[in-house]
Design a protein around this motif. Structure first.
Motif, PDB file in Angstrom:
ATOM      1  N   LEU A 196      27.481 -16.709  33.732  1.00 24.29           N
ATOM      2  CA  LEU A 196      26.741 -15.486  34.199  1.00 24.29           C
ATOM      3  C   LEU A 196      25.643 -15.878  35.214  1.00 24.29           C
ATOM      4  O   LEU A 196      25.492 -15.043  36.007  1.00 24.29           O
ATOM      5  CB  LEU A 196      26.408 -14.817  33.131  1.00 24.29           C
ATOM      6  CG  LEU A 196      25.614 -13.468  33.402  1.00 24.29           C
ATOM      7  CD1 LEU A 196      26.350 -12.527  33.955  1.00 24.29           C
ATOM      8  CD2 LEU A 196      24.929 -12.956  32.027  1.00 24.29           C
ATOM      9  N   ARG A 200      25.434 -14.398  38.984  1.00 18.44           N
ATOM     10  CA  ARG A 200      24.170 -13.543  39.467  1.00 18.44           C
ATOM     11  C   ARG A 200      23.554 -14.362  40.592  1.00 18.44           C
ATOM     12  O   ARG A 200      23.098 -13.335  41.588  1.00 18.44           O
ATOM     13  CB  ARG A 200      23.247 -13.230  38.311  1.00 18.44           C
ATOM     14  CG  ARG A 200      23.604 -12.511  37.058  1.00 18.44           C
ATOM     15  CD  ARG A 200      22.658 -12.388  36.387  1.00 18.44           C
ATOM     16  NE  ARG A 200      23.042 -11.171  35.071  1.00 18.44           N
ATOM     17  CZ  ARG A 200      22.233 -10.826  33.992  1.00 18.44           C
ATOM     18  NH1 ARG A 200      21.207 -11.581  33.843  1.00 18.44           N
ATOM     19  NH2 ARG A 200      22.634 -10.031  33.325  1.00 18.44           N
ATOM     20  N   GLN A 237      27.364  -5.680  37.918  1.00 22.85           N
ATOM     21  CA  GLN A 237      27.420  -5.276  36.326  1.00 22.85           C
ATOM     22  C   GLN A 237      28.838  -5.942  35.762  1.00 22.85           C
ATOM     23  O   GLN A 237      29.158  -5.903  34.651  1.00 22.85           O
ATOM     24  CB  GLN A 237      27.773  -3.691  36.268  1.00 22.85           C
ATOM     25  CG  GLN A 237      26.345  -2.998  36.517  1.00 22.85           C
ATOM     26  CD  GLN A 237      26.625  -1.685  36.664  1.00 22.85           C
ATOM     27  OE1 GLN A 237      27.562  -1.085  36.557  1.00 22.85           O
ATOM     28  NE2 GLN A 237      25.340  -0.910  36.656  1.00 22.85           N
ATOM     29  N   THR A 240      28.624  -9.228  34.132  1.00 20.77           N
ATOM     30  CA  THR A 240      27.983  -9.175  32.624  1.00 20.77           C
ATOM     31  C   THR A 240      28.849  -8.304  31.804  1.00 20.77           C
ATOM     32  O   THR A 240      28.769  -8.903  30.500  1.00 20.77           O
ATOM     33  CB  THR A 240      26.581  -8.105  32.785  1.00 20.77           C
ATOM     34  OG1 THR A 240      26.063  -8.991  34.056  1.00 20.77           O
ATOM     35  CG2 THR A 240      25.785  -8.169  31.520  1.00 20.77           C
ATOM     36  N   ARG A 241      29.540  -7.399  32.235  1.00 22.86           N
ATOM     37  CA  ARG A 241      30.776  -6.812  31.600  1.00 22.86           C
ATOM     38  C   ARG A 241      31.522  -7.520  30.761  1.00 22.86           C
ATOM     39  O   ARG A 241      32.205  -7.627  29.719  1.00 22.86           O
ATOM     40  CB  ARG A 241      30.955  -5.450  32.151  1.00 22.86           C
ATOM     41  CG  ARG A 241      31.945  -4.521  31.190  1.00 22.86           C
ATOM     42  CD  ARG A 241      32.263  -3.223  32.052  1.00 22.86           C
ATOM     43  NE  ARG A 241      33.006  -3.397  33.128  1.00 22.86           N
ATOM     44  CZ  ARG A 241      32.613  -3.340  34.335  1.00 22.86           C
ATOM     45  NH1 ARG A 241      31.082  -2.964  34.598  1.00 22.86           N
ATOM     46  NH2 ARG A 241      33.240  -3.371  35.632  1.00 22.86           N
ATOM     47  N   SER A 244      30.266 -10.130  28.269  1.00 27.09           N
ATOM     48  CA  SER A 244      29.862  -9.327  27.055  1.00 27.09           C
ATOM     49  C   SER A 244      31.057  -8.806  26.461  1.00 27.09           C
ATOM     50  O   SER A 244      30.900  -8.973  25.072  1.00 27.09           O
ATOM     51  CB  SER A 244      29.017  -8.124  27.320  1.00 27.09           C
ATOM     52  OG  SER A 244      28.016  -8.282  28.160  1.00 27.09           O
TER      53      SER A 244
END
Length: 338
Positions: A196, A200, A237, A240-241, A244
């Motif tokens: 991640l 990013r 997003q 991250t999704r 997660s």
């Protein structure tokens, strides 16, 4: 059987159906698409699918039978074998998820050296470790007679019926969950958080370049500018999704069951049987979630499924087109009245 038990039985049946269909579909995609077979993560996915399928056809039906009959499903030998498989397959599946996270970490953090660091030989070595690790714990538990029917979970799993071996059983249980669930969770967190971070960083670089381009293109239409900004937001997003989802499903499915097994080691804390079965169902539900989390929602698998469906439909349509035509008069050999 009360209403709660009937609902739990329905939940187990639903998990069995979804897990069986989704894992079989992943296996069909793996066999159909040679590109998936060539990729190193495909070996980890295949091993995870194999564990989920075997768990679905061996342990889940016995848990359903234990719920319905409110007792030991099958004989002592069947329960011993099912308990051995439950420990082996659950451990193997957790380690396979950790192996997939390591593969993603190498691919993202070391993209130029990925093919030299993660070859099929390296993947086979990692899978060999997962099998040895899983086989060790399941064999030790079976040899020490710590495998049997557990009424709280209505299944054949890790269990100790002898009070004289309580201390050894507690140590083994803590050690087992520490080196399966906790180890896999730590590997997942470390590797995916690094992934991640890199994702990013790349998104930030792309955003800077995009904003510089938008500033230079002063005559750009506002709708185009808005679409670019929306794409930036979706890109941030998306990573991250996904991460997660990987970590969240692992914790949501396995953590309640593992925590319950640890709390169960304290005799002063009673475990509600309904909660025990619910936690077991959550652990089983990971076998139904994995095909979607790791395979079927990916573009390559979706395209393979679409190709398989189109091929089946075309085959059926061609069979219908070349089928027997309208019936004709087959009495040509009979002279006509004329």
């Amino acid at each position: 059987m009360d209403t709660a038990e009937a609902m739990l039985c329905a939940l187990v049946v639903l998990i069995i159906l979804v897990s069986l269909l989704s894992n079989v579909l992943v296996l069909i995609c793996f066999l159909y698409n040679p590109e998936i077979r060539k990729q190193v993560p495909g070996l980890f996915t295949l091993n995870l699918t194999f564990c989920n399928l075997l768990l679905t056809v061996s342990n889940m039906p016995l848990t359903l039978a234990g719920l319905v009959n409110n007792g030991v499903p099958g004989g002592h030998g069947v329960c011993q074998t099912a308990g051995f498989l439950e420990i082996f397959l659950s451990t193997n599946s957790m380690l396979s998820m950790a192996a997939l996270s390591i593969d993603r970490w190498v691919a993202v953090v070391f993209p130029l050296r990925y093919h030299s660091k993660m070859r099929h030989r390296d993947a086979a070595f990692v899978l060999g470790y997962t099998w040895v690790h899983s086989m060790s714990f399941s064999t030790v538990a079976t040899c020490l007679s710590w495998v049997g029917y557990h009424k709280v979970y209505a299944s054949c799993t890790l269990s100790n019926a002898r009070a004289s071996h309580r201390t050894q059983f507690v140590i083994f249980t803590v050690f087992f969950h520490a080196f399966t669930f906790l180890l896999s969770f730590v590997v997942l967190c470390v590797t995916y958080l690094k992934v991640l971070k890199v994702a990013r960083f790349h998104c930030k670089r792309i955003d800077v370049i995009t904003m510089q381009t938008l500033v230079l293109l002063v005559d750009i239409h506002p709708s185009v500018r808005q679409r670019c900004l929306e794409e930036q937001r979706r890109r941030r997003q998306r990573a991250t999704r996904k991460i997660s989802t990987f970590i969240g499903t692992f914790m949501l499915c396995f953590a309640p069951y593992v925590i319950t097994r640890i709390v169960e080691l304290f005799p002063a804390v009673p475990i509600n049987p309904h909660w025990g079965i619910v936690s077991k169902c959550l652990a089983y539900s990971k076998a139904a979630c994995d095909p979607f989390v790791y395979s079927l929602l990916r573009h390559q698998y979706r395209k393979t499924c679409s190709d398989i469906i189109n091929r089946v439909l075309k085959k059926r349509s061609s069979q219908n087109a070349t089928g027997p035509g309208p019936r004709q008069n087959q009495g040509n050999c009979i002279p006509s009245a004329e």
